[in-house]
Design a protein around this motif. Structure first.
Motif, short mmCIF file in Angstrom:
data_model
loop_
_atom_site.label_atom_id
_atom_site.label_comp_id
_atom_site.label_asym_id
_atom_site.label_seq_id
_atom_site.Cartn_x
_atom_site.Cartn_y
_atom_site.Cartn_z
N HIS A 29 -9.27 -4.67 -10.82
CA HIS A 29 -8.94 -5.53 -11.96
C HIS A 29 -8.72 -6.96 -11.48
CE1 HIS A 29 -7.74 -1.41 -13.12
NE2 HIS A 29 -8.10 -1.76 -14.35
N LYS A 30 -9.57 -7.40 -10.56
CA LYS A 30 -9.37 -8.72 -9.97
C LYS A 30 -9.50 -9.85 -10.98
CE LYS A 30 -14.16 -8.62 -8.27
NZ LYS A 30 -14.99 -8.63 -7.06
N ILE A 31 -10.33 -9.67 -11.99
CA ILE A 31 -10.47 -10.73 -13.00
C ILE A 31 -9.15 -10.90 -13.76
CG2 ILE A 31 -11.68 -11.40 -15.11
CD1 ILE A 31 -14.13 -9.98 -14.07
N LEU A 32 -8.55 -9.77 -14.13
CA LEU A 32 -7.25 -9.82 -14.81
C LEU A 32 -6.20 -10.47 -13.93
CD1 LEU A 32 -5.28 -9.04 -17.09
CD2 LEU A 32 -5.03 -6.82 -15.96
N PHE A 33 -6.17 -10.06 -12.66
CA PHE A 33 -5.16 -10.60 -11.74
C PHE A 33 -5.35 -12.10 -11.53
CE2 PHE A 33 -4.17 -6.27 -10.98
CZ PHE A 33 -2.94 -6.22 -10.35
N LEU A 34 -6.61 -12.53 -11.33
CA LEU A 34 -6.88 -13.96 -11.12
C LEU A 34 -6.56 -14.77 -12.36
CD1 LEU A 34 -10.21 -13.76 -9.07
CD2 LEU A 34 -7.93 -14.37 -8.23
N THR A 35 -6.85 -14.21 -13.53
CA THR A 35 -6.55 -14.90 -14.79
C THR A 35 -5.05 -15.07 -14.97
OG1 THR A 35 -8.56 -13.98 -15.79
CG2 THR A 35 -6.88 -14.87 -17.28
N ILE A 293 7.50 -18.41 -7.31
CA ILE A 293 8.12 -17.46 -8.24
C ILE A 293 7.14 -17.11 -9.36
CG2 ILE A 293 9.95 -17.19 -9.95
CD1 ILE A 293 11.73 -18.89 -8.15
N ALA A 294 6.43 -18.13 -9.87
CA ALA A 294 5.44 -17.89 -10.93
C ALA A 294 4.34 -16.95 -10.45
CB ALA A 294 4.85 -19.22 -11.39
N ALA A 295 3.92 -17.08 -9.19
CA ALA A 295 2.88 -16.21 -8.64
C ALA A 295 3.35 -14.75 -8.59
CB ALA A 295 2.49 -16.69 -7.24
N LEU A 300 3.27 -9.28 -10.94
CA LEU A 300 4.01 -8.17 -11.53
C LEU A 300 3.53 -7.89 -12.95
CD1 LEU A 300 6.34 -6.14 -11.39
CD2 LEU A 300 7.88 -7.96 -12.16
N LEU A 301 3.34 -8.95 -13.75
CA LEU A 301 2.85 -8.77 -15.12
C LEU A 301 1.45 -8.16 -15.13
CD1 LEU A 301 4.09 -12.06 -16.85
CD2 LEU A 301 4.95 -9.73 -17.20
N SER A 302 0.63 -8.52 -14.15
CA SER A 302 -0.73 -7.95 -14.06
C SER A 302 -0.67 -6.44 -13.84
CB SER A 302 -1.50 -8.62 -12.92
OG SER A 302 -1.64 -10.00 -13.16
N THR A 305 0.45 -4.77 -16.94
CA THR A 305 -0.64 -4.74 -17.94
C THR A 305 -1.61 -3.61 -17.64
OG1 THR A 305 -0.44 -7.15 -18.21
CG2 THR A 305 -2.47 -6.10 -18.99
N VAL A 306 -1.99 -3.45 -16.36
CA VAL A 306 -2.88 -2.37 -15.97
C VAL A 306 -2.25 -1.02 -16.27
CG1 VAL A 306 -4.01 -1.23 -14.01
CG2 VAL A 306 -4.05 -3.72 -14.20
N ALA A 307 -0.95 -0.89 -15.97
CA ALA A 307 -0.26 0.37 -16.23
C ALA A 307 -0.24 0.67 -17.72
CB ALA A 307 1.17 0.30 -15.68
N PHE A 308 -0.05 -0.37 -18.53
CA PHE A 308 -0.03 -0.17 -19.98
C PHE A 308 -1.42 0.25 -20.49
CE2 PHE A 308 -0.72 -1.93 -24.25
CZ PHE A 308 0.28 -1.27 -24.95
N ILE A 309 -2.46 -0.39 -19.95
CA ILE A 309 -3.83 -0.04 -20.37
C ILE A 309 -4.14 1.41 -20.02
CG2 ILE A 309 -6.27 -0.50 -19.94
CD1 ILE A 309 -5.50 -3.46 -19.55
N LYS A 310 -3.79 1.84 -18.80
CA LYS A 310 -4.06 3.23 -18.38
C LYS A 310 -3.26 4.22 -19.22
CE LYS A 310 -5.45 2.39 -13.60
NZ LYS A 310 -5.20 2.69 -12.18
#
Length: 320
Positions: A29-35, A293-295, A300-302, A305-310
């Motif tokens: 999910h690199k696109i999601l993570f990079l976004t 901190i933002a990174a 963490l949010l990424s 998000t993946v966990a929620f999608i699965k």
């Protein structure tokens, strides 16, 4: 031993599998993570440059036998509450400063100030209390904390401002505000009046001693003239005050008067141990720290998000 070895080996494999799973999730999910990472950096940069305001922090250390932690905390809480007012008129009046100056004050805090030796002593005290109250360790901790606040003699008051240049005007204003506290003011006034009264009595006694000194020196001068040329020593059973005794008493009284003058000037019952110091470096987090901190938050949010999608995909497969 083989069972123990298998147990630890299993733990090691699970840790490796977990790390590999995290890595695989990020790659898939690199696109999601990079976004998310890019969006987080943009938000952090916008916050740091447009929203966040730098503030500067400094502190003053006080010693007072009249103040305890609760009394001082109440006074500082009042000042901190005044800082929430937009115009700061009440704060300006309380500190007797200009309203524009008061607007640049953000907050006040207070905490007990302890030296390294005191920290060691208090740690030992807490340990001893815990040993005495083995069945009630929580009660022992509360008791130790209460003793720490009640027995504190030094207090550190922290102030946050928007401009470091105004700190030089707050030292005297804050000390005067604390001295105007009714509880402190009454006791300082009573002590000052007591010292002045004692000084007046000592000066009066000193004048009498000075008169006695004059008389004693005159009498010894006459006695010297009377016995001049004689080798005889006259002894008397009566107590006689010698000139040296009078001089010693005069010096002792003078030292007492000087001690009172020193106390009146220094006011040892309310002392500023270390005043406010203006620092040019902002106390809040710098831009690099905000970006880091933002990174972490973005990553963490990424994963969330993946966990929620699965989890959502799994729910779609569950027959209803």
């Amino acid at each position: 031993f083989r069972a123990i070895g298998n147990f630890f080996s299993g733990i090691g494999r699970n840790i490796i599998y977990f790390i590999a799973s995290i890595r695989k999730t990020a790659i898939n999910h690199k696109i999601l993570f990079l976004t998310m990472l890019g969006a987080g950096q943009i938000v952090a940069l916008a916050y740091a440059l447009a929203v966040r305001k730098d503030y500067y922090e400094t502190s003053i250390v006080l010693r007072s036998r009249y103040l305890n932690h609760q009394t001082l905390e109440n006074s500082i809480d009042k000042l901190d509450l005044m800082c929430t007012e937009e115009e700061r008129t009440v704060l300006a009046k309380a500190l007797n400063i200009d309203a524009n100056l008061a607007k640049k004050i953000l907050a006040f805090e207070v905490e007990a100030f302890v030296s390294q030796d005191e920290e060691i002593e208090r740690a030992l005290l807490k340990e001893q209390l815990n040993n005495l109250l083995e069945d009630k360790k929580e009660a022992g901790a509360r008791l130790a904390e209460k003793l720490e606040y009640q027995n504190a003699s030094l207090y550190e008051v922290i102030i946050r401002v928007t401009e470091p240049e105004i700190i030089q005007y707050l030292d005297t204003a804050f000390v005067n505000y604390m001295k105007q506290n009714d509880y402190v003011k009454r006791r300082m006034t009573a002590l000052r009046n007591s010292l002045l009264s004692r000084k007046a009595k000592l000066i009066e006694v000193s004048k009498k001693v000075d008169s006695i000194k004059t008389i004693v020196f005159e009498n010894f001068g006459k006695l010297y003239d009377y016995n001049k040329g004689s080798n005889n020593v006259i002894l008397s059973e009566k107590a006689v005050v010698g000139p040296i005794d009078v001089v010693h008493e005069e010096l002792r009284l003078n030292d007492l008067i000087l001690d009172i003058d020193r106390e009146l000037y220094i006011e040892p019952d309310f002392v500023v141990v270390d005043g406010f110091t203006a620092f040019r470096k902002p106390a809040n987090l710098g831009l690099p720290i905000v970006m880091i901190i933002a990174a972490f938050v973005s990553i963490l949010l990424s994963y969330l998000t993946v966990a929620f999608i699965k989890f959502n995909n799994y729910l779609d497969k569950v027959p209803v």
